[in-house]
Write a protein that holds these residues in place. Structure first.
Motif, short mmCIF file in Angstrom:
data_model
loop_
_atom_site.label_atom_id
_atom_site.label_comp_id
_atom_site.label_asym_id
_atom_site.label_seq_id
_atom_site.Cartn_x
_atom_site.Cartn_y
_atom_site.Cartn_z
N ALA A 22 13.29 4.98 -31.10
CA ALA A 22 13.32 5.10 -32.56
C ALA A 22 13.85 6.48 -32.96
N TYR A 23 13.43 7.50 -32.23
CA TYR A 23 13.88 8.87 -32.50
C TYR A 23 15.39 8.98 -32.28
N ALA A 24 15.90 8.31 -31.25
CA ALA A 24 17.34 8.35 -30.97
C ALA A 24 18.15 7.70 -32.10
N SER A 25 17.48 6.91 -32.95
CA SER A 25 18.16 6.22 -34.05
C SER A 25 17.84 6.82 -35.42
N ARG A 26 17.19 7.96 -35.43
CA ARG A 26 16.63 8.48 -36.68
C ARG A 26 17.69 8.83 -37.73
N HIS A 27 18.93 9.04 -37.33
CA HIS A 27 19.99 9.37 -38.29
C HIS A 27 20.79 8.13 -38.69
N GLY A 28 20.28 6.94 -38.35
CA GLY A 28 20.94 5.71 -38.76
C GLY A 28 21.90 5.15 -37.73
N LYS A 29 22.03 5.83 -36.58
CA LYS A 29 22.90 5.36 -35.50
C LYS A 29 22.27 5.77 -34.18
N TYR A 30 22.24 4.87 -33.22
CA TYR A 30 21.64 5.18 -31.93
C TYR A 30 22.52 6.16 -31.17
N ARG A 31 21.91 7.31 -30.75
CA ARG A 31 22.69 8.41 -30.17
C ARG A 31 22.01 8.98 -28.93
N SER A 32 22.76 9.80 -28.23
CA SER A 32 22.23 10.51 -27.07
C SER A 32 21.04 11.38 -27.44
N LEU A 33 20.07 11.44 -26.54
CA LEU A 33 18.92 12.33 -26.73
C LEU A 33 19.21 13.73 -26.19
N THR A 34 20.18 13.84 -25.28
CA THR A 34 20.51 15.14 -24.71
C THR A 34 21.78 15.70 -25.34
N HIS A 35 21.95 17.00 -25.20
CA HIS A 35 23.10 17.70 -25.78
C HIS A 35 23.55 18.78 -24.80
N ALA A 36 24.83 19.14 -24.88
CA ALA A 36 25.36 20.16 -23.98
C ALA A 36 26.42 20.98 -24.70
N LYS A 37 26.53 22.24 -24.30
CA LYS A 37 27.54 23.11 -24.91
C LYS A 37 27.86 24.27 -23.96
N PRO A 56 7.86 11.59 -34.49
CA PRO A 56 8.93 12.59 -34.55
C PRO A 56 8.42 14.01 -34.72
N ASP A 57 7.15 14.17 -35.05
CA ASP A 57 6.56 15.51 -35.16
C ASP A 57 5.62 15.83 -34.01
N CYS A 58 5.74 15.08 -32.93
CA CYS A 58 5.05 15.41 -31.68
C CYS A 58 6.16 15.68 -30.66
N LEU A 59 6.75 16.85 -30.77
CA LEU A 59 8.07 17.11 -30.22
C LEU A 59 8.05 18.23 -29.18
N VAL A 60 8.85 18.01 -28.11
CA VAL A 60 8.96 19.01 -27.05
C VAL A 60 10.44 19.23 -26.73
N ARG A 61 10.79 20.47 -26.41
CA ARG A 61 12.17 20.82 -26.04
C ARG A 61 12.21 21.25 -24.58
N ALA A 62 13.23 20.78 -23.86
CA ALA A 62 13.47 21.21 -22.49
C ALA A 62 14.94 21.56 -22.36
#
Length: 441
Positions: free
Chosen positions: A306-321, A231-237
């Protein structure tokens, strides 16, 4: 009937094949021919492939395609992708072209820390263990100096080692939790070598620690291994544009497209059944580039999910706004990749793929791979929220169906043209092919 065999690994490749054919395909006349037709005619190249793994009997081919027109941080890339799934390369290419005209993809590496752990059992006073760790920690680092020498010269190495108390999970269970910087190497062998030396030193030095009782001196090392959770080997796109730039036709406004697209992302944020498929689409792009560049896609998959589940629930890896009429679509994702070591210097196509990408550093490759995943997800959501996923997917799958039914060149040409204006389903393709053959008979 299946049967056991002793000394299989010591047999020649030819003898291995003989045993497989005799045991599992006794009535087949072409099994050997099928296996051998995928051997490389260049003997030295075939030997190279044979020695990548154990018990090799042939090569297993995947298509290697390319997706051009990726503008990443104002630099153009053609991205290599090794994958068997229809429409993935086409979808990535379409997304690349879409965003090429809207400023391209923006990326940055947030962090590159990798983790390894020594898992051990200690039956004693935790306060004594903390004192022991404080005393032995410098020696742990010192006794890995032969392993870390070259990595340190390049600016990497061991960043830190922590003692972690995990007794609330398992009785008497503790960890040495170490962080590493491995630069352009994925670093698995480097990290594991350091960890095994940590374990040896940690166990041996405990025998002479005067505060320990005889029982406390007997530290039991369970295992020493890197973690693929990074989780600390992280890249943003990300991509962004004015909302009205999202419109490609008069039927759907940019705002309507953005609203529905964001709704689709939000559903994947809260609904795990959708999130798994949503993220699988991201991994279509990521795995294809990871595989093409000789990296470990299984490790990447495990870490990402595993990262997608890091908050205790499996979630989207992408986000939009949408803010101030600007549409933004982004992703932060953990990727531990290498551009030196492993297959990167051995496999000819891996070397070619890295050259195609302008010989990237590990950080640059992280950004390219993340973009491939983001592009793939954008293309999938765009199809899902407009025309539907099957229209484009089945048109790309058309050739597979035609090959399955051994269509000749003329039949392929006729039916490809036919399905440009007709819905392609498996049954529709089979029916059209049968009708074509009936009319031509």
């Amino acid at each position: 009937m299946s049967k056991t065999i002793a000394g299989f690994s010591k047999l020649s490749k030819s003898k291995k094949i003989d045993w497989i054919v005799d045991t599992y395909f006794p009535n087949s006349k072409n099994t050997k021919a099928i296996l051998k037709q995928y051997w490389n005619s260049n003997d030295s190249l075939q030997q190279l492939h044979d020695e990548f793994i154990e018990n090799t009997i042939t090569n297993y081919y995947l298509p290697l395609g390319v997706a051009p027109n990726f503008l990443i941080n104002n630099k153009l890339y053609t991205i290599p992708m090794a994958i068997e799934e229809s429409s993935v390369v086409a979808a990535a290419s379409k997304a690349a072209k879409f965003w090429l005209e809207r400023g391209g993809f923006k990326t940055k590496v947030i962090s590159t820390t990798k983790i390894g752990q020594v898992h051990f059992i200690y039956k004693g006073d935790f306060e004594k263990l903390k004192q022991y760790f404080s005393q032995v920690k410098p020696k742990l680092i010192e006794e890995t100096s032969a392993i870390t020498k070259n990595m340190k010269k390049r600016g990497g190495g061991i960043m830190d080692i922590d003692l972690r108390n995990k007794t609330s999970d398992i009785a008497n269970y503790y960890q040495l939790h170490a962080s590493f910087e491995t630069l352009d190497a994925m670093g698995a062998n480097f990290i594991n070598s350091c960890l095994e030396q940590f374990a040896k030193t940690f166990k041996n030095e405990a025998l002479n620690f005067n505060l320990f009782s005889e029982t406390e001196r007997q530290i039991d090392i369970v295992m020493s291994i890197l973690s693929n959770y990074v989780p600390d080997c992280l890249v943003r796109a990300e991509v962004s544009c004015q909302v009205d730039e999202l419109s490609e036709n008069k039927n759907v406004s940019g705002k309507a497209f953005a609203d529905k697209f964001i709704q689709a992302v939000n559903i994947a944020e809260v609904e795990p059944y959708r999130a798994v498929t949503h993220n699988k689409g991201i991994m279509n792009g990521i795995d294809a580039v990871v595989l093409a560049t000789g990296n470990d896609f299984r490790a990447v998959e495990a870490g990402v999910h595993a990262y997608a589940s890091r908050h205790g629930k499996y979630r989207s890896l992408t986000h939009a706004k949408v803010e101030d009429d600007i549409f933004t679509f982004w992703m932060e994702i953990p990727l531990a990749l290498g551009t030196v070591g492993g297959l990167t210097g051995l496999h000819p196509l891996v070397k070619l793929a890295l050259e195609l990408l302008h010989k990237p550093s590990a950080k640059e490759l992280m950004q390219i791979v993340a973009v491939a995943g983001l592009a793939q997800n954008f293309a999938a959501l765009r199809s899902l929220t407009t025309t539907g996923i099957q229209q484009g997917h089945m048109k790309m799958h058309l050739m597979n169906i035609l090959n399955q039914f051994e269509a000749n060149a003329q039949e392929k040409e006729t039916l490809i043209d036919h399905f440009k204006s007709n819905t392609a389903t498996h049954s529709a393709v089979v029916e059209a092919l049968e009708n074509l053959r009936s009319n031509n008979s």
